[in-house]
Design a protein around this motif. Structure first.
Motif, PDB file in Angstrom:
ATOM      1  N   SER A   1      48.479 101.931  37.504  1.00  0.00           N
ATOM      2  CA  SER A   1      49.818 101.496  37.290  1.00  0.00           C
ATOM      3  C   SER A   1      50.839 102.496  36.576  1.00  0.00           C
ATOM      4  O   SER A   1      51.781 102.835  36.844  1.00  0.00           O
ATOM      5  N   VAL A   2      49.951 102.780  35.358  1.00  0.00           N
ATOM      6  CA  VAL A   2      50.821 103.750  34.552  1.00  0.00           C
ATOM      7  C   VAL A   2      50.929 104.984  35.097  1.00  0.00           C
ATOM      8  O   VAL A   2      51.915 105.787  34.956  1.00  0.00           O
ATOM      9  N   MET A   3      49.876 105.534  35.558  1.00  0.00           N
ATOM     10  CA  MET A   3      49.840 106.725  36.342  1.00  0.00           C
ATOM     11  C   MET A   3      51.299 106.674  37.389  1.00  0.00           C
ATOM     12  O   MET A   3      51.982 107.690  37.629  1.00  0.00           O
ATOM     13  N   ASN A   4      51.300 105.654  38.249  1.00  0.00           N
ATOM     14  CA  ASN A   4      52.265 105.632  39.087  1.00  0.00           C
ATOM     15  C   ASN A   4      53.571 105.548  38.467  1.00  0.00           C
ATOM     16  O   ASN A   4      54.569 106.145  39.121  1.00  0.00           O
ATOM     17  N   ARG A   5      53.766 104.509  37.637  1.00  0.00           N
ATOM     18  CA  ARG A   5      54.974 104.874  37.068  1.00  0.00           C
ATOM     19  C   ARG A   5      55.469 105.809  36.431  1.00  0.00           C
ATOM     20  O   ARG A   5      56.742 106.107  36.465  1.00  0.00           O
ATOM     21  N   LEU A   6      54.767 106.723  35.636  1.00  0.00           N
ATOM     22  CA  LEU A   6      55.052 108.045  35.255  1.00  0.00           C
ATOM     23  C   LEU A   6      55.008 108.985  36.204  1.00  0.00           C
ATOM     24  O   LEU A   6      55.055 110.349  35.957  1.00  0.00           O
TER      25      LEU A   6
END
Length: 283
Positions: A223-228
């Motif tokens: 999720s952090v990858m996608n959000r950033l």
């Protein structure tokens, strides 16, 4: 191995690998590690040791072997190098170190969970903040040395409170800073805070071992990858422990996982090539 994985691995980096010689039994030694990475034309491997600088080891490999893959070194500010010690940083950087980690196994935060396998002495925990919650002068001196060499500071195993103060200070000082494995049990950082720090310019380390060992969920990992939008994210294996898969095989597993989860090749390459290259080379 799929052709797409071979293409992704070529010119990639793994900036968190533990190899022998080490105080903990490892699955591979420095030379065989870089030799194997060279077989697949990886660009660089950064060797990490919790108790001694690795920049000299990397220098010997690079000077005496004509490997495609470059070895990199760093220093961890644990008790064996004097703790949060700017002199240890200066020494390591003069020998070519690229990353300095704040205390790991000797961090006060880490020791709250007890010793880790391979720890061999009792010691007081180290912290970068004083009793009033302010960053210590020795930490600020370390940052000055990191800045002098245009190197990278990493948070190690310090607490959430310390990590937030460290990252904010490093950003203000225009120093490259890494949030070390925020998905690991001892250094767990909520995903919304990871995203907030990534948006500020902190490099977020996503460690395959943390997902593979069950320290985090697939959603926490992705999720952090996608959000950033895959910016300021880099992937490492943190492998080398002898009872686990070796680093290279772990990297292949990680890439296969990302592909299966629908992450496109361009984004994977960003996390394995351009971002880690900037961390160690500044380009």
């Amino acid at each position: 191995m799929r052709d797409s994985i071979k293409e992704i691995i070529e010119d990639s980096f793994d900036l968190h690998v533990h190899s022998a010689p080490s105080h903990v039994k490892r699955s591979i030694d420095d030379i065989d590690l870089i030799k194997k990475a060279s077989t697949y034309k990886m660009a660089g491997i950064l060797i990490k040791n919790h108790y001694e600088p690795t920049s000299g080891r990397a220098e010997l490999i690079n000077e005496h072997f004509d490997f495609h893959t470059r070895a990199y070194g760093g220093v961890v500010l644990n008790t064996t190098v004097g703790g949060i010690n700017p002199y240890a940083c200066e020494s390591a950087f003069k020998m070519g170190a690229k990353i300095v980690w704040l205390p790991t196994r000797d961090a006060k935060n880490s020791l709250m969970y007890g010793n880790m396998k391979g720890d061999f002495f009792e010691r007081e925990g180290l912290s970068v903040i004083d009793n009033d919650g302010n960053l210590t002068s020795s930490f600020k001196e370390v940052v000055e040395v990191v800045k002098k060499y245009d190197a990278t500071l990493a948070t190690g195993h310090i607490s959430l409170e310390e990590s937030l103060k460290v990252c904010d200070y490093a950003i203000r000082e225009k120093v490259k800073v890494v949030l070390t494995h925020p998905d690991w049990n001892r250094t767990k950082i909520p995903t919304d805070i990871q995203i907030e720090l990534g948006e500020k310019g902190v490099f977020i380390e996503k460690v395959w071992a943390n997902l593979d060992d069950g320290d985090c969920t697939t959603d926490e990992f992705l999720s952090v990858m996608n959000r950033l939008d895959f910016n300021n994210i880099f992937i490492t294996t943190d492998r080398g422990y002898y009872r686990k898969k070796p680093p290279f095989e772990s990297l292949v597993d990680c890439i296969e996982f990302l592909i299966e989860k629908g992450v496109d090749n361009k984004s994977i390459k960003k996390m394995l090539k351009s971002t880690p290259e900037f961390i160690v080379k500044g380009v």
